[in-house]
Design an enzyme around this catalytic site. Structure first.
Site, short mmCIF file in Angstrom:
data_model
loop_
_atom_site.label_atom_id
_atom_site.label_comp_id
_atom_site.label_asym_id
_atom_site.label_seq_id
_atom_site.Cartn_x
_atom_site.Cartn_y
_atom_site.Cartn_z
N GLU A 104 -30.36 -7.43 -27.91
CA GLU A 104 -30.12 -8.83 -28.18
C GLU A 104 -31.34 -9.66 -27.82
O GLU A 104 -32.13 -9.27 -26.97
CB GLU A 104 -28.91 -9.32 -27.38
CG GLU A 104 -27.63 -8.61 -27.84
CD GLU A 104 -26.38 -9.19 -27.20
OE1 GLU A 104 -25.36 -9.19 -27.87
OE2 GLU A 104 -26.42 -9.62 -26.04
N CYS A 117 -36.06 -15.50 -25.58
CA CYS A 117 -35.80 -14.54 -24.51
C CYS A 117 -35.71 -13.16 -25.16
O CYS A 117 -34.81 -12.91 -25.98
CB CYS A 117 -34.46 -14.93 -23.85
SG CYS A 117 -33.90 -13.79 -22.59
N CYS A 124 -30.42 -0.87 -19.49
CA CYS A 124 -31.24 -1.08 -18.30
C CYS A 124 -30.82 -0.06 -17.25
O CYS A 124 -29.64 0.28 -17.14
CB CYS A 124 -31.03 -2.50 -17.76
SG CYS A 124 -32.12 -2.91 -16.38
N CYS A 128 -27.96 -3.78 -11.40
CA CYS A 128 -27.66 -4.91 -10.51
C CYS A 128 -26.17 -5.23 -10.67
O CYS A 128 -25.66 -5.23 -11.80
CB CYS A 128 -28.51 -6.13 -10.90
SG CYS A 128 -30.28 -5.83 -10.78
N CYS A 131 -24.83 -7.96 -13.32
CA CYS A 131 -25.45 -8.05 -14.65
C CYS A 131 -24.75 -7.12 -15.63
O CYS A 131 -24.61 -5.92 -15.38
CB CYS A 131 -26.93 -7.71 -14.55
SG CYS A 131 -27.76 -7.76 -16.15
N GLU A 186 -35.43 -3.95 -17.86
CA GLU A 186 -36.36 -4.29 -16.78
C GLU A 186 -37.77 -4.09 -17.35
O GLU A 186 -38.21 -2.95 -17.52
CB GLU A 186 -36.08 -3.36 -15.58
CG GLU A 186 -37.15 -3.34 -14.50
CD GLU A 186 -37.58 -4.73 -14.02
OE1 GLU A 186 -36.71 -5.54 -13.68
OE2 GLU A 186 -38.79 -5.00 -14.01
N SER A 217 -40.06 -11.27 -16.25
CA SER A 217 -39.09 -11.35 -15.14
C SER A 217 -38.79 -9.95 -14.63
O SER A 217 -38.54 -9.04 -15.42
CB SER A 217 -37.81 -12.01 -15.66
OG SER A 217 -36.86 -12.11 -14.64
N SER A 240 -36.80 -11.81 -9.52
CA SER A 240 -35.36 -11.97 -9.28
C SER A 240 -35.08 -11.59 -7.84
O SER A 240 -35.25 -10.43 -7.46
CB SER A 240 -34.57 -11.08 -10.25
OG SER A 240 -34.81 -11.53 -11.57
N CYS A 359 -27.84 -15.63 -19.12
CA CYS A 359 -28.44 -14.60 -18.27
C CYS A 359 -27.39 -13.58 -17.86
O CYS A 359 -26.31 -13.94 -17.39
CB CYS A 359 -28.98 -15.20 -16.99
SG CYS A 359 -30.29 -16.37 -17.22
N1 SAH Z 1 -34.56 -7.13 -15.31
C1 SAH Z 1 -35.24 -8.38 -15.24
C2 SAH Z 1 -35.01 -9.27 -16.45
C3 SAH Z 1 -33.62 -9.39 -17.02
S1 SAH Z 1 -32.46 -10.38 -16.17
C4 SAH Z 1 -34.89 -9.09 -13.94
O1 SAH Z 1 -34.08 -8.59 -13.19
O2 SAH Z 1 -35.49 -10.11 -13.65
C5 SAH Z 1 -33.04 -12.02 -16.27
C6 SAH Z 1 -32.47 -12.91 -15.15
O3 SAH Z 1 -31.06 -13.11 -15.33
C7 SAH Z 1 -32.64 -12.28 -13.78
O4 SAH Z 1 -33.07 -13.22 -12.85
C8 SAH Z 1 -31.23 -11.85 -13.47
O5 SAH Z 1 -31.04 -11.70 -12.13
C9 SAH Z 1 -30.41 -12.96 -14.09
N2 SAH Z 1 -29.01 -12.57 -14.28
C10 SAH Z 1 -28.53 -11.37 -14.61
N3 SAH Z 1 -27.19 -11.39 -14.68
C11 SAH Z 1 -26.81 -12.65 -14.41
C12 SAH Z 1 -25.56 -13.31 -14.37
N4 SAH Z 1 -24.42 -12.66 -14.62
N5 SAH Z 1 -25.53 -14.62 -14.05
C13 SAH Z 1 -26.68 -15.29 -13.82
N6 SAH Z 1 -27.89 -14.73 -13.86
C14 SAH Z 1 -27.97 -13.41 -14.15
#
Ligand code: SAH
Length: 369
Positions: A104, A117, A124, A128, A131, A186, A217, A240, A359
């Site tokens: 996406e 974006c 991934c 986390c 996510c 990532e 990021s 992050s 996000c």
């Molecule tokens: N893997 C990378 C980039 C993808 S996530 C990273 O971790 O930075 C992009 C941003 O969205 C990151 O800061 C991540 O922590 C945030 N994010 C992921 N899931 C989220 C959620 N459910 N609510 C708010 N932010 C989220």
């Protein structure tokens, strides 16, 4: 199938032109007995004029044109579907790749700019806890061509949707001005392709994007960081964080067990770009998990003496999960604590909330992928 879909249809035996740097393109010219200067015309045709078959541009020598036509396609990507937010006009696209897997991307218009974006991986590996993409696991890395291809497709979409620009009050010639690697994946788990894509996106004969308008990021992949810095020592990074307490961060983001945040911050502190431009930190706030005053104070301790900008992102709901966003009072108390310590801090509400484009919400069902 529309014309664009036909022309960009994947031909597995062909390489994608969008994966070529201008130097690569120059070498191909020479191989076909032409001057490397034609690489500039090819780049202009693809990136400035959105041409699907750059080798058909007048002035491209015959042999070079036929070699490119036989060996290359523009991109193996196509827009599978799109979904526009009624609230903020952001658009989430489901992109189908040459091997039929899907990623996406999200187009986010603002007053004077358009940010895309982009995804860097199918799925991934980082898992986390908050996510959605992390729940998919990793299928594969994207190539540089597939990353640049997202930008090309999005710019092509904008060029054929004048009504969208008009509604937003943006000029008809406006195209993507900013790129964030915050989609699926990532990026530092795939640093070579990401680095190459950046080289192509900033090329003066291509989109000519300023490097400071591209942000990568990361959850904190230090190996990948070293590898990306070798290609682009001045790359803009967004880190992050999500907790400044080591043991807690390891629970929220398993990557912290391998590369603890403190080591990452120590490394980033010494980078010349940090001194010049500062560093963007992202902190997703989860009620009862990382949103207390203690958490805010630990974060302040972590960034003591650094030039940082902190974006607080209230958690976006992701499928069946007990995790939720703090209420507004908590968000503001957390923000104010950081503000009083003298740091730049903002609560950032994600765009595309009604289209699952916010996000952490980017996900492709395994069945479709
Ligand atoms: N893997 C990378 C980039 C993808 S996530 C990273 O971790 O930075 C992009 C941003 O969205 C990151 O800061 C991540 O922590 C945030 N994010 C992921 N899931 C989220 C959620 N459910 N609510 C708010 N932010 C989220």
């Amino acid at each position: 199938m529309d014309v664009l879909a036909q022309i960009t249809e994947s031909k597995p035996e062909s390489a994608s032109f969008l994966g070529l740097t201008i130097e690569d393109a120059g070498q191909l010219c020479v191989k076909s007995g032409a001057s490397p200067i034609h690489a500039r015309d090819l780049f202009r045709a693809v990136y400035k004029d959105n041409q699907l078959k750059p080798w058909e541009r007048p002035g491209i020598p015959k042999k070079l044109a036929s070699d490119l036509a036989n060996g290359f396609q523009l991109t193996g990507l196509r827009i599978h579907s799109e979904n526009q937010s009624r609230y903020d006009s952001s658009v989430k696209f489901l992109i189908e790749l040459g091997d039929k897997s899907q990623v996406e991307m999200v187009l986010m218009p603002e007053a004077k700019r358009i940010t895309l974006c982009v995804s860097s991986q199918v799925g991934c590996a980082q898992a986390c806890i908050f996510c959605h993409t992390g729940r998919m696991g990793l299928t594969r890395n994207l190539s540089a061509a597939e990353i640049v291809g997202q930008v090309w497709l999005a710019n092509h979409w904008i060029s054929t949707h004048g009504d969208w620009l008009l509604k937003l009050g943006l000029p008809a010639h406006q195209r993507i001005s900013n790129i964030v690697f915050m989609g699926m994946g990532e990026p530092l788990d795939n640093p070579e392709a990401v680095g190459k894509a950046i080289s192509i996106l900033i090329d003066p004969f291509g989109y000519n994007l300023a490097k400071r308008k591209i942000s990568v990021s990361t959850a904190g992949h230090m190996d990948g960081l070293d590898r990306l810095l070798r290609l682009h020592p001045d790359v803009r990074l967004a880190i992050s964080v999500h907790s400044a307490f080591d043991h807690e961060r390891s629970k929220i983001m398993p990557i912290n067990r391998r590369w603890p945040l403190k080591d990452l911050i120590a490394k980033l502190k010494d980078l010349p770009t940090h001194k010049e431009n500062g560093l963007l930190l992202q902190y997703t706030l989860i009620a009862g998990v990382n949103d207390s005053t203690d958490h805010a104070r630990e974060l302040i301790r972590l960034v003591d003496g650094m030039n940082v900008k902190i974006n607080l992102i209230p958690l976006n709901p992701v499928g069946p999960s007990r995790l939720s966003s703090p209420n507004v009072d908590r968000l503001e108390a957390f923000r104010d604590e950081i503000y009083r310590a003298g740091h730049r801090v903002m609560v950032r509400y994600s765009k595309g909330q009604d289209i699952g484009g916010a996000c952490g919400q980017l996900v492709v069902s395994q069945k479709d992928a």
